[in-house]
Design a protein around this motif. Structure first.
Motif, PDB file in Angstrom:
ATOM      1  N   VAL A  30       0.836  -1.198   0.000  1.00 46.23           N
ATOM      2  CA  VAL A  30       0.000   0.000   0.000  1.00 46.23           C
ATOM      3  C   VAL A  30       0.871   1.248   0.000  1.00 46.23           C
ATOM      4  O   VAL A  30       1.887   1.308   0.692  1.00 46.23           O
ATOM      5  CB  VAL A  30      -0.954   0.017   1.221  1.00 46.23           C
ATOM      6  N   VAL A  31       0.466   2.234  -0.805  1.00 47.04           N
ATOM      7  CA  VAL A  31       1.080   3.559  -0.786  1.00 47.04           C
ATOM      8  C   VAL A  31       0.169   4.447   0.055  1.00 47.04           C
ATOM      9  O   VAL A  31      -1.019   4.590  -0.259  1.00 47.04           O
ATOM     10  CB  VAL A  31       1.226   4.146  -2.205  1.00 47.04           C
ATOM     11  N   TYR A  32       0.707   5.010   1.135  1.00 40.99           N
ATOM     12  CA  TYR A  32      -0.044   5.893   2.020  1.00 40.99           C
ATOM     13  C   TYR A  32       0.390   7.333   1.797  1.00 40.99           C
ATOM     14  O   TYR A  32       1.556   7.602   1.489  1.00 40.99           O
ATOM     15  CB  TYR A  32       0.212   5.533   3.493  1.00 40.99           C
ATOM     16  N   TYR A  33      -0.549   8.248   1.993  1.00 45.10           N
ATOM     17  CA  TYR A  33      -0.243   9.676   1.939  1.00 45.10           C
ATOM     18  C   TYR A  33      -1.309  10.417   2.727  1.00 45.10           C
ATOM     19  O   TYR A  33      -2.387   9.890   2.992  1.00 45.10           O
ATOM     20  CB  TYR A  33      -0.181  10.179   0.486  1.00 45.10           C
ATOM     21  N   ASP A  34      -0.978  11.629   3.142  1.00 42.75           N
ATOM     22  CA  ASP A  34      -1.898  12.460   3.917  1.00 42.75           C
ATOM     23  C   ASP A  34      -2.531  13.493   3.006  1.00 42.75           C
ATOM     24  O   ASP A  34      -1.872  14.055   2.132  1.00 42.75           O
ATOM     25  CB  ASP A  34      -1.157  13.171   5.046  1.00 42.75           C
ATOM     26  N   LEU A  35      -3.814  13.749   3.241  1.00 47.52           N
ATOM     27  CA  LEU A  35      -4.566  14.704   2.428  1.00 47.52           C
ATOM     28  C   LEU A  35      -5.475  15.507   3.349  1.00 47.52           C
ATOM     29  O   LEU A  35      -5.971  14.978   4.342  1.00 47.52           O
ATOM     30  CB  LEU A  35      -5.387  13.937   1.388  1.00 47.52           C
ATOM     31  N   VAL A  36      -5.692  16.759   3.008  1.00 49.43           N
ATOM     32  CA  VAL A  36      -6.575  17.623   3.796  1.00 49.43           C
ATOM     33  C   VAL A  36      -7.814  17.929   2.962  1.00 49.43           C
ATOM     34  O   VAL A  36      -7.727  18.639   1.953  1.00 49.43           O
ATOM     35  CB  VAL A  36      -5.863  18.928   4.202  1.00 49.43           C
ATOM     36  N   PRO A  37      -8.981  17.387   3.348  1.00 48.43           N
ATOM     37  CA  PRO A  37     -10.210  17.693   2.610  1.00 48.43           C
ATOM     38  C   PRO A  37     -10.671  19.122   2.912  1.00 48.43           C
ATOM     39  O   PRO A  37     -10.363  19.673   3.972  1.00 48.43           O
ATOM     40  CB  PRO A  37     -11.213  16.664   3.119  1.00 48.43           C
ATOM     41  N   VAL A  38     -11.406  19.687   1.978  1.00 45.97           N
ATOM     42  CA  VAL A  38     -11.878  21.067   2.131  1.00 45.97           C
ATOM     43  C   VAL A  38     -13.340  21.128   2.551  1.00 45.97           C
ATOM     44  O   VAL A  38     -13.853  22.206   2.826  1.00 45.97           O
ATOM     45  CB  VAL A  38     -11.659  21.885   0.837  1.00 45.97           C
ATOM     46  N   ALA A  39     -14.007  19.993   2.609  1.00 42.66           N
ATOM     47  CA  ALA A  39     -15.424  19.959   2.992  1.00 42.66           C
ATOM     48  C   ALA A  39     -15.673  18.709   3.830  1.00 42.66           C
ATOM     49  O   ALA A  39     -14.865  17.784   3.851  1.00 42.66           O
ATOM     50  CB  ALA A  39     -16.305  19.949   1.746  1.00 42.66           C
ATOM     51  N   GLY A  40     -16.810  18.695   4.504  1.00 49.06           N
ATOM     52  CA  GLY A  40     -17.220  17.522   5.262  1.00 49.06           C
ATOM     53  C   GLY A  40     -16.690  17.510   6.676  1.00 49.06           C
ATOM     54  O   GLY A  40     -16.082  18.468   7.157  1.00 49.06           O
ATOM     55  N   PHE A  42     -14.246  16.107   8.063  1.00 46.08           N
ATOM     56  CA  PHE A  42     -12.798  16.170   8.257  1.00 46.08           C
ATOM     57  C   PHE A  42     -12.165  17.395   7.592  1.00 46.08           C
ATOM     58  O   PHE A  42     -10.945  17.469   7.446  1.00 46.08           O
ATOM     59  CB  PHE A  42     -12.137  14.886   7.732  1.00 46.08           C
ATOM     60  N   ALA A  43     -12.978  18.356   7.206  1.00 50.03           N
ATOM     61  CA  ALA A  43     -12.465  19.560   6.531  1.00 50.03           C
ATOM     62  C   ALA A  43     -11.372  20.213   7.369  1.00 50.03           C
ATOM     63  O   ALA A  43     -11.528  20.404   8.567  1.00 50.03           O
ATOM     64  CB  ALA A  43     -13.595  20.541   6.277  1.00 50.03           C
ATOM     65  N   GLY A  44     -10.264  20.496   6.700  1.00 54.65           N
ATOM     66  CA  GLY A  44      -9.152  21.159   7.355  1.00 54.65           C
ATOM     67  C   GLY A  44      -8.266  20.257   8.187  1.00 54.65           C
ATOM     68  O   GLY A  44      -7.250  20.705   8.713  1.00 54.65           O
ATOM     69  N   GLN A  45      -8.631  18.990   8.308  1.00 51.39           N
ATOM     70  CA  GLN A  45      -7.840  18.036   9.085  1.00 51.39           C
ATOM     71  C   GLN A  45      -7.023  17.152   8.151  1.00 51.39           C
ATOM     72  O   GLN A  45      -7.455  16.834   7.042  1.00 51.39           O
ATOM     73  CB  GLN A  45      -8.752  17.138   9.915  1.00 51.39           C
ATOM     74  N   THR A  46      -5.883  16.738   8.601  1.00 47.19           N
ATOM     75  CA  THR A  46      -5.068  15.808   7.830  1.00 47.19           C
ATOM     76  C   THR A  46      -5.639  14.410   7.980  1.00 47.19           C
ATOM     77  O   THR A  46      -5.857  13.938   9.105  1.00 47.19           O
ATOM     78  CB  THR A  46      -3.611  15.835   8.315  1.00 47.19           C
ATOM     79  N   VAL A  47      -5.898  13.767   6.858  1.00 45.70           N
ATOM     80  CA  VAL A  47      -6.453  12.414   6.845  1.00 45.70           C
ATOM     81  C   VAL A  47      -5.478  11.511   6.109  1.00 45.70           C
ATOM     82  O   VAL A  47      -5.085  11.791   4.970  1.00 45.70           O
ATOM     83  CB  VAL A  47      -7.838  12.378   6.154  1.00 45.70           C
ATOM     84  N   ARG A  48      -5.092  10.428   6.737  1.00 43.49           N
ATOM     85  CA  ARG A  48      -4.212   9.433   6.122  1.00 43.49           C
ATOM     86  C   ARG A  48      -5.055   8.582   5.188  1.00 43.49           C
ATOM     87  O   ARG A  48      -6.131   8.102   5.552  1.00 43.49           O
ATOM     88  CB  ARG A  48      -3.588   8.564   7.214  1.00 43.49           C
ATOM     89  N   THR A  49      -4.593   8.375   3.970  1.00 47.11           N
ATOM     90  CA  THR A  49      -5.293   7.552   2.996  1.00 47.11           C
ATOM     91  C   THR A  49      -4.275   6.700   2.250  1.00 47.11           C
ATOM     92  O   THR A  49      -3.071   6.928   2.357  1.00 47.11           O
ATOM     93  CB  THR A  49      -6.130   8.434   2.034  1.00 47.11           C
ATOM     94  N   GLY A  50      -4.758   5.741   1.513  1.00 46.84           N
ATOM     95  CA  GLY A  50      -3.834   4.873   0.807  1.00 46.84           C
ATOM     96  C   GLY A  50      -4.455   4.213  -0.404  1.00 46.84           C
ATOM     97  O   GLY A  50      -5.674   4.264  -0.618  1.00 46.84           O
ATOM     98  N   VAL A  51      -3.579   3.623  -1.200  1.00 42.86           N
ATOM     99  CA  VAL A  51      -3.957   2.919  -2.421  1.00 42.86           C
ATOM    100  C   VAL A  51      -3.087   1.667  -2.529  1.00 42.86           C
ATOM    101  O   VAL A  51      -1.882   1.722  -2.279  1.00 42.86           O
ATOM    102  CB  VAL A  51      -3.721   3.804  -3.672  1.00 42.86           C
ATOM    103  N   THR A  52      -3.687   0.556  -2.899  1.00 42.97           N
ATOM    104  CA  THR A  52      -2.941  -0.680  -3.097  1.00 42.97           C
ATOM    105  C   THR A  52      -2.051  -0.573  -4.332  1.00 42.97           C
ATOM    106  O   THR A  52      -2.491  -0.104  -5.387  1.00 42.97           O
ATOM    107  CB  THR A  52      -3.910  -1.861  -3.269  1.00 42.97           C
ATOM    108  N   VAL A  53      -0.823  -1.022  -4.207  1.00 41.24           N
ATOM    109  CA  VAL A  53       0.149  -0.969  -5.297  1.00 41.24           C
ATOM    110  C   VAL A  53      -0.385  -1.675  -6.547  1.00 41.24           C
ATOM    111  O   VAL A  53      -0.245  -1.169  -7.661  1.00 41.24           O
ATOM    112  CB  VAL A  53       1.494  -1.574  -4.847  1.00 41.24           C
TER     113      VAL A  53
END
Length: 121
Positions: A30-40, A42-53
């Motif tokens: 899995v490739v993980y990275y952090d993203l900050v959503p602008v709505a919802g 979790f808006a403005g919070q760093t959320v860890r997400t990932g994608v299978t290789v």
């Protein structure tokens, strides 16, 4: 004149994330990275997400389908399972719709994931 080397697959996805200022980490399959959503929720919070290789084999011509998120990210309706996920994580089935490559693929992908996160409760 500078040239940009385009790399496909997981290596290309990781390189694209780096170019966007994100710091992806590969842990096993899995490739993980952090993203900050602008709505919802979790808006403005760093959320860890990932994608299978394995899902990145077609990158950038084809996007991944599953978005990996920690269990505390919940949706009103979702198709989720724990395949290829560590304990405390689930992958959520999220269709990107038509994969439009008029913009850089990584921009389209990150907008998609931010949209998914915007639906979280």
């Amino acid at each position: 004149m500078s040239t940009t080397t385009v790399t496909d697959g997981a290596d290309g996805f990781v390189a694209d994330l780096h170019r966007e200022g994100l710091r992806p980490e590969r842990d096993g399959d899995v490739v993980y990275y952090d993203l900050v959503p602008v709505a919802g929720a979790f808006a403005g919070q760093t959320v860890r997400t990932g994608v299978t290789v394995a899902e990145l084999a077609g990158w950038p011509a084809a996007p991944p389908h599953w978005v990996h998120l920690k269990d505390d990210v919940e949706f009103a309706a979702t198709n989720a399972d724990g395949q290829y996920c560590p304990p405390g994580w689930r992958r959520h089935s999220r269709d990107t719709g038509q994969w439009d490559t008029d913009r850089p693929a990584i921009h389209v992908w990150l907008a998609h994931v931010r949209g998914v996160l915007g639906e979280a409760l």
